[in-house]
Every structure is written in C-alpha cells, then in structure tokens.
Design a protein around this motif. Sequence first.
Motif, PDB file in Angstrom:
ATOM      1  N   PHE A   1     -31.503   3.738  32.720  1.00 42.46           N
ATOM      2  CA  PHE A   1     -32.884   3.564  32.589  1.00 42.46           C
ATOM      3  C   PHE A   1     -33.394   3.461  31.092  1.00 42.46           C
ATOM      4  N   MET A   2     -33.102   4.353  30.246  1.00 41.72           N
ATOM      5  CA  MET A   2     -33.528   4.431  29.055  1.00 41.72           C
ATOM      6  C   MET A   2     -33.143   3.211  28.274  1.00 41.72           C
ATOM      7  N   LEU A   3     -32.037   2.789  28.537  1.00 41.00           N
ATOM      8  CA  LEU A   3     -31.561   1.383  27.736  1.00 41.00           C
ATOM      9  C   LEU A   3     -32.161   0.485  28.463  1.00 41.00           C
ATOM     10  N   ALA A   4     -32.405   0.310  29.677  1.00 45.77           N
ATOM     11  CA  ALA A   4     -33.235  -0.953  30.215  1.00 45.77           C
ATOM     12  C   ALA A   4     -34.690  -0.838  29.834  1.00 45.77           C
ATOM     13  N   ALA A   5     -35.388   0.181  29.636  1.00 45.14           N
ATOM     14  CA  ALA A   5     -36.652   0.406  28.791  1.00 45.14           C
ATOM     15  C   ALA A   5     -36.371  -0.118  27.497  1.00 45.14           C
ATOM     16  N   LYS A   6     -35.564   0.285  26.648  1.00 46.00           N
ATOM     17  CA  LYS A   6     -35.449  -0.234  25.281  1.00 46.00           C
ATOM     18  C   LYS A   6     -35.351  -1.663  25.281  1.00 46.00           C
ATOM     19  N   SER A   7     -34.578  -2.304  26.189  1.00 50.76           N
ATOM     20  CA  SER A   7     -34.453  -3.655  26.258  1.00 50.76           C
ATOM     21  C   SER A   7     -35.713  -4.288  26.300  1.00 50.76           C
ATOM     22  N   LEU A   8     -36.641  -3.728  26.909  1.00 50.91           N
ATOM     23  CA  LEU A   8     -38.248  -4.164  27.193  1.00 50.91           C
ATOM     24  C   LEU A   8     -39.250  -3.840  26.062  1.00 50.91           C
ATOM     25  N   GLY A   9     -38.605  -3.166  25.042  1.00 50.86           N
ATOM     26  CA  GLY A   9     -39.540  -2.594  23.859  1.00 50.86           C
ATOM     27  C   GLY A   9     -40.204  -1.363  24.408  1.00 50.86           C
ATOM     28  N   ILE A  10     -39.660  -0.644  25.267  1.00 54.71           N
ATOM     29  CA  ILE A  10     -40.301   0.536  25.609  1.00 54.71           C
ATOM     30  C   ILE A  10     -39.345   1.598  25.295  1.00 54.71           C
ATOM     31  N   ALA A  11     -40.093   2.695  24.766  1.00 56.50           N
ATOM     32  CA  ALA A  11     -39.387   3.870  24.225  1.00 56.50           C
ATOM     33  C   ALA A  11     -39.335   5.132  25.390  1.00 56.50           C
ATOM     34  N   SER A  12     -38.347   6.097  25.076  1.00 53.99           N
ATOM     35  CA  SER A  12     -38.327   6.999  26.145  1.00 53.99           C
ATOM     36  C   SER A  12     -37.676   8.213  25.487  1.00 53.99           C
ATOM     37  N   ILE A  13     -37.659   9.370  26.188  1.00 57.08           N
ATOM     38  CA  ILE A  13     -37.000  10.646  25.712  1.00 57.08           C
ATOM     39  C   ILE A  13     -36.596  11.347  26.948  1.00 57.08           C
ATOM     40  N   ALA A  14     -35.219  11.525  26.992  1.00 54.54           N
ATOM     41  CA  ALA A  14     -34.774  12.460  28.247  1.00 54.54           C
ATOM     42  C   ALA A  14     -35.221  13.965  28.048  1.00 54.54           C
ATOM     43  N   GLN A  15     -35.743  14.616  29.002  1.00 59.54           N
ATOM     44  CA  GLN A  15     -36.306  15.924  28.675  1.00 59.54           C
ATOM     45  C   GLN A  15     -35.865  16.973  29.794  1.00 59.54           C
ATOM     46  N   ALA A  16     -34.788  17.816  29.349  1.00 59.08           N
ATOM     47  CA  ALA A  16     -34.405  18.656  30.015  1.00 59.08           C
ATOM     48  C   ALA A  16     -35.427  19.902  30.093  1.00 59.08           C
ATOM     49  N   ALA A  17     -36.145  19.818  29.168  1.00 55.64           N
ATOM     50  CA  ALA A  17     -37.307  20.883  29.061  1.00 55.64           C
ATOM     51  C   ALA A  17     -37.991  21.056  30.388  1.00 55.64           C
ATOM     52  N   LEU A  18     -38.359  19.652  30.974  1.00 56.87           N
ATOM     53  CA  LEU A  18     -39.207  19.614  32.022  1.00 56.87           C
ATOM     54  C   LEU A  18     -38.692  20.362  33.156  1.00 56.87           C
ATOM     55  N   ALA A  19     -37.114  20.412  33.393  1.00 57.72           N
ATOM     56  CA  ALA A  19     -36.356  20.888  34.338  1.00 57.72           C
ATOM     57  C   ALA A  19     -36.481  22.350  34.344  1.00 57.72           C
ATOM     58  N   SER A  20     -37.015  23.074  33.416  1.00 55.45           N
ATOM     59  CA  SER A  20     -37.324  24.299  33.246  1.00 55.45           C
ATOM     60  C   SER A  20     -38.195  24.976  33.962  1.00 55.45           C
ATOM     61  N   ARG A  21     -39.197  24.229  34.678  1.00 53.16           N
ATOM     62  CA  ARG A  21     -40.172  24.597  35.264  1.00 53.16           C
ATOM     63  C   ARG A  21     -40.171  23.944  36.751  1.00 53.16           C
ATOM     64  N   PRO A  22     -38.958  24.187  37.290  1.00 55.49           N
ATOM     65  CA  PRO A  22     -38.892  23.399  38.911  1.00 55.49           C
ATOM     66  C   PRO A  22     -40.046  23.734  39.846  1.00 55.49           C
ATOM     67  N   MET A  23     -40.545  25.064  39.922  1.00 54.62           N
ATOM     68  CA  MET A  23     -41.329  25.531  40.880  1.00 54.62           C
ATOM     69  C   MET A  23     -42.638  24.703  40.714  1.00 54.62           C
ATOM     70  N   ALA A  24     -43.194  24.487  39.572  1.00 48.57           N
ATOM     71  CA  ALA A  24     -44.253  23.629  39.124  1.00 48.57           C
ATOM     72  C   ALA A  24     -44.095  22.207  39.723  1.00 48.57           C
ATOM     73  N   LEU A  25     -43.023  21.630  39.142  1.00 44.88           N
ATOM     74  CA  LEU A  25     -42.573  20.268  39.677  1.00 44.88           C
ATOM     75  C   LEU A  25     -42.650  20.014  41.103  1.00 44.88           C
TER      76      LEU A  25
END
Length: 225
Positions: free
Chosen positions: A155-179
């Motif tokens: 997904f991130m490579l597909a984004a980059k090929s379209l000039g779209i930047a990204s970042i994987a964020q394990a940090a977000l998975a640290s608050r599963p109840m909120a999500l």
Amino acid sequence: MQSELDSFEKLLTARYSCRAFLPRPVPRAAIERMLEVAQRTPSWCNAQPWRVHLTSGAATERLRDVLLEAARSEPAAPDYPFPREYRGVYLERRRECGWQLYESVGIGRGDREASARQALENFRLFGAPHTAIVTTDEALGIYGVLDCGAWINNFMLAAKSLGIASIAQAALASRPMALRRFFGLGEDRRIVCGVSFGYEDAGHRANQFRTRRAKLAEIATWLDA
Ligand SMILES: Cc1cc2nc3c(=O)[nH]c(=O)nc-3n(C[C@H](O)[C@H](O)[C@H](O)COP(=O)(O)O)c2cc1C
C-alpha cells in the motif's frame, strides 16, 4: 528485466516514513488505485485477512482528537504485544533512527519533554489528511498479522508511485479501545497498525533524514555445499 528491477529499487529507495504532511487531501480515485494495487498482496491460503478503515476530511480530524485524548488518558494496551526488548544490533538501529529524527527536529539528547511532545505527533497523525487502520481476523493469529504487514508495505509503495507519502504507525495500535469505539470494530478484528498518508511537507525538518540499511553480510547466511 534489469530496468524493471531498477525501477522497483528506485521506488523502494524513494519511499521514506513521512512525519509531516500538507493538509491537502488525496483524491478518492488515487486512494482507490492504491487499494486495488495492494490487493495483489499474497497471503496464506489467499485469505487476504486485511481489512482497512480509511478516514478523510472531518473524520480524520475527529480521529486525531480521539487518539490524542486516548494517548493522554488511556494506558497503552495493543492487541498484539509490542516488542519485549530491543537488544544488541536492534537496540543500536532503534537508537540511530531515533537520534536521526531528534537531530532533524532539534531535540537535544535527554530532553524528555520535547521527545514526549514529538511522540505525541503520532496521535496527531503527523498532520496527515488520511489514516488507514489495518485489522486482521483474530483466528488467523500471527500469520494474519504477517499478511497485513505485506499489504501495508505494498500500500505504501503504491502510494509512493503516485507521489503520495505515508508512514506505518504501530503507535496507533497502542490504543485499540479508542479505535474500536471510533470505527465500531468487533472483538474478532485485531488492530495491526495504522498508516497515515497524504502529500509530504518536503521542507519540514522531520522529513529531512533517511535511514540506513544493514549490509547483506549482516542478514544473509549462505549454505553452498
Ligand atoms: C510496522 C511498522 C510500524 C511503525 N510504527 C511507527 C510509529 O508508530 N511511529 C513512527 O514514527 N514510525 C513508525 N514506523 C516507521 C519506522 O520507524 C521506519 O519505517 C524505519 O525507521 C525505517 O525508516 P523509513 O521508513 O524512513 O525507511 C513504523 C514502521 C513499520 C514498518
């Protein structure tokens, strides 16, 4: 064939983890293309366990608020345990990329207040206009997570090929109840990781460094006879 490999390497080398985005939204058609391409990811038994909840516009703003609040008020309790320990070379590499970031944004070594503030940027989604929350089916266990990891990279490579930047964020998975509350996820869905994406703020200090990779001798063991 060589030129295909060169193009692939160029794409891999150009991608980096973006930690400051412009607010400009990505057109829905581009996001759909990224999703379509990432769908080609292989998975065990072709189960394709990834499911992805994407935010845009006001939904991203609401998610930012919810995550910042959860980061302040709820303890970290990820569905899948975070690394128990970084030791040896893993600790060295972790420190190196951490210091690269701190040096870029001007955080001095030992400045805990500033580093905590920078860590909170994760929950502000680094200003990205979009986030994708990637979940797997609980029953598929660790291999479902592995399949999701491969999907995230594509997904991130597909984004980059379209000039779209990204970042994987394990940090977000640290608050599963909120999500879970935010997206209405059932207990059968396990939160693997978030991916924030959008257009890079190319001049921002957080985006000025690039990480290194280990030499082949450090990762490959050959048996020839
Ligand atoms: C599964 C995964 C989770 C990550 N989680 C975070 C995160 O929570 N916060 C962050 O700032 N970077 C996160 N990163 C980015 C890594 O720090 C980054 O990929 C690594 O340092 C290599 O740098 P590069 O992506 O710029 O090549 C994550 C990367 C991966 C693959």
